[in-house]
Design a protein around this motif. Structure first.
Motif, short mmCIF file in Angstrom:
data_model
loop_
_atom_site.label_atom_id
_atom_site.label_comp_id
_atom_site.label_asym_id
_atom_site.label_seq_id
_atom_site.Cartn_x
_atom_site.Cartn_y
_atom_site.Cartn_z
N GLU A 285 -7.65 -2.65 63.78
CA GLU A 285 -6.98 -3.74 63.04
C GLU A 285 -7.70 -4.02 61.71
N ILE A 286 -9.02 -3.97 61.75
CA ILE A 286 -9.79 -4.17 60.51
C ILE A 286 -9.45 -3.08 59.49
N LEU A 287 -9.41 -1.84 59.95
CA LEU A 287 -9.14 -0.73 59.03
C LEU A 287 -7.71 -0.78 58.50
N ALA A 288 -6.78 -1.23 59.32
CA ALA A 288 -5.39 -1.34 58.86
C ALA A 288 -5.30 -2.41 57.76
N ALA A 289 -5.99 -3.52 57.96
CA ALA A 289 -5.99 -4.59 56.95
C ALA A 289 -6.72 -4.14 55.68
N PHE A 290 -7.77 -3.37 55.86
CA PHE A 290 -8.57 -2.81 54.75
C PHE A 290 -7.67 -1.94 53.85
N ARG A 291 -6.87 -1.09 54.51
CA ARG A 291 -5.95 -0.22 53.75
C ARG A 291 -4.82 -1.02 53.12
N LEU A 292 -4.29 -1.97 53.87
CA LEU A 292 -3.18 -2.78 53.35
C LEU A 292 -3.61 -3.58 52.11
N LEU A 293 -4.77 -4.19 52.19
CA LEU A 293 -5.27 -4.96 51.05
C LEU A 293 -5.36 -4.08 49.80
N ALA A 294 -5.88 -2.88 49.99
CA ALA A 294 -6.09 -1.99 48.84
C ALA A 294 -4.77 -1.41 48.36
N SER A 295 -3.91 -0.97 49.29
CA SER A 295 -2.72 -0.23 48.87
C SER A 295 -1.55 -1.12 48.53
N LYS A 296 -1.53 -2.35 49.03
CA LYS A 296 -0.38 -3.23 48.74
C LYS A 296 -0.74 -4.42 47.86
N GLU A 297 -1.97 -4.87 47.93
CA GLU A 297 -2.35 -6.02 47.10
C GLU A 297 -3.26 -5.62 45.93
N GLY A 298 -3.69 -4.36 45.93
CA GLY A 298 -4.60 -3.92 44.86
C GLY A 298 -6.02 -4.46 44.99
N MET A 299 -6.37 -4.87 46.21
CA MET A 299 -7.68 -5.48 46.42
C MET A 299 -8.57 -4.58 47.28
#
Ligand code: F0G
Length: 364
Positions: A285-299
């Protein structure tokens, strides 16, 4: 560049990006001096920390059905929230005439202590768990000139040893057992209160040694406001969730790989008194959020920071309308984890235009 052009560029930049507060260039101790244990004239060791941006997160907002914003603590000088506490801890140490500071660390405290000690002209030693600190943090700590001791043990053992060491030697301990650390870190709550004009229902925050959640709660309490504090630990290092010390904590989020948090009671009180909670998220779950933040929010945050977002996605907004997730550290701290866990790949290519065309335009 012509004057007109640079003016235009200035305007378009201003139009697109939230402007930093006018106080951006004020050391944190000066900005909040009346609420911190420092008198005018006390020495201040500062790298111009704090005053970090709060950025809307449209994709997360849509996913959880609430207004979600991100507090970018990675925008601090050494790339993590630790600088807020470190400016206070090192300034106080200098005020006392200390010549050396020491800490146990999963990496960020070490990097921050090393930088502030360098700035103050005093020495710094850090004890880190062998093989368990991210490369960026190690690089920072070394280049700032700290003595790095790699312990054949974990963070909790390192902290136990530095506590013993500072009991018997004139070295200042700058872990979050040091009250000045918590004092400095509480200023993030002040900034949020100002930025959101008091409109904050819930704060999502990763929890390791539990100093930061303690500090936020102290800050909010001093202002007389009560957002709910939702703390998140990694499943393999979740003593505050299970109520049991974890002898061998494990998680991909190395920053929060901690089994015996020093601010245990304070963190539980913060969660209870704010009507919040401390819950667990898995590494995937941490890694999924890590990727989502970077790939969808640019963070690009570090994995530990993504634990806060993973928790929000897992457990939902719980009726909160205005939510802030604290992105505690910058992604560049931990390049290995980003390279190991992403959906992309690096495409090798010879120096030929046809192959470049194929690589750029062809099927992924
Ligand atoms: N996020 C990051 C990026 C951290 O480095 C840490 C802690 C935390 C969250 C958790 O904060 O410990 O106050 O609950 N890092 C410490 C260190 C332990 O040594 O750098 P906490």
């Amino acid at each position: 560049m012509s004057e007109g052009m640079s003016e235009q560029l200035g305007q378009s930049i201003q139009g697109g990006v939230e402007q930093p507060s006018a106080r951006r260039h004020v050391p944190l101790i000066e900005r909040y001096r009346e609420r911190l244990p420092f008198a005018p004239g006390d020495p201040v060791v500062s790298l111009q920390e704090g005053s970090t941006p709060v950025v809307p997160a449209p994709v997360l907002s849509e996913l959880v059905g609430a207004r979600v914003r991100l507090k970018l603590e990675g925008a601090n000088p050494t790339g993590s929230f630790k600088d807020r506490g470190m400016t206070c801890a090192v300034s106080a140490a200098v005020r006392e005439g200390a010549k050396a500071v020491v800490c146990a660390s999963t990496g960020n405290t070490a990097a921050s202590a090393a930088a502030y000690a360098a700035r103050a002209g005093i020495t710094c030693a850090v004890i880190v768990p062998e093989g368990k600190i991210a490369q960026g943090k190690l690089a920072q700590t070394l280049i700032h000139g700290a003595r790095v001791i790699s312990l054949a043990g974990n963070f909790d053992q390192a902290l136990e040893l530095v506590r013993q060491l500072t009991d018997t030697h004139p070295i200042v301990l700058v872990n979050s057992v040091n009250e000045f650390r918590v004092e400095g870190q509480k200023t993030a709550a002040f900034e949020l209160h100002e930025a959101l004009e008091g409109e904050l229902d819930a704060l999502c925050i990763p929890v390791g040694n539990a100093g930061n959640i303690t500090a936020y709660w102290r800050g909010f309490s001093e202002l007389g406001v009560k957002p709910r504090l939702f703390g998140f630990q990694a499943e393999g290092a979740a003593p505050l969730v299970t109520g049991q010390i974890v002898e061998r904590p494990e998680t991909v989020a190395s920053a929060i790989r901690i089994g015996r948090p020093v601010r245990w009671e304070d963190a539980m009180a913060a969660a209870r008194d704010s009507r919040g909670s401390i819950r667990a998220v898995s590494d995937s779950e941490i890694l999924a959020a890590f990727r989502l933040l970077a790939s969808k929010e640019g963070m690009f945050s570090e994995p530990a920071s993504a634990a806060a977002v993973a928790g929000l996605l897992k457990y939902g907004a719980e009726g909160a309308e205005e939510i802030v997730c604290v992105l505690t550290g910058r992604g560049l701290k931990d390049p290995e984890t980003a390279i190991a866990h992403n959906d992309g790949r690096v495409i090798p290519c010879p120096v030929e235009i046809e192959r470049i065309e194929e690589a750029v335009l062809g099927d992924p």
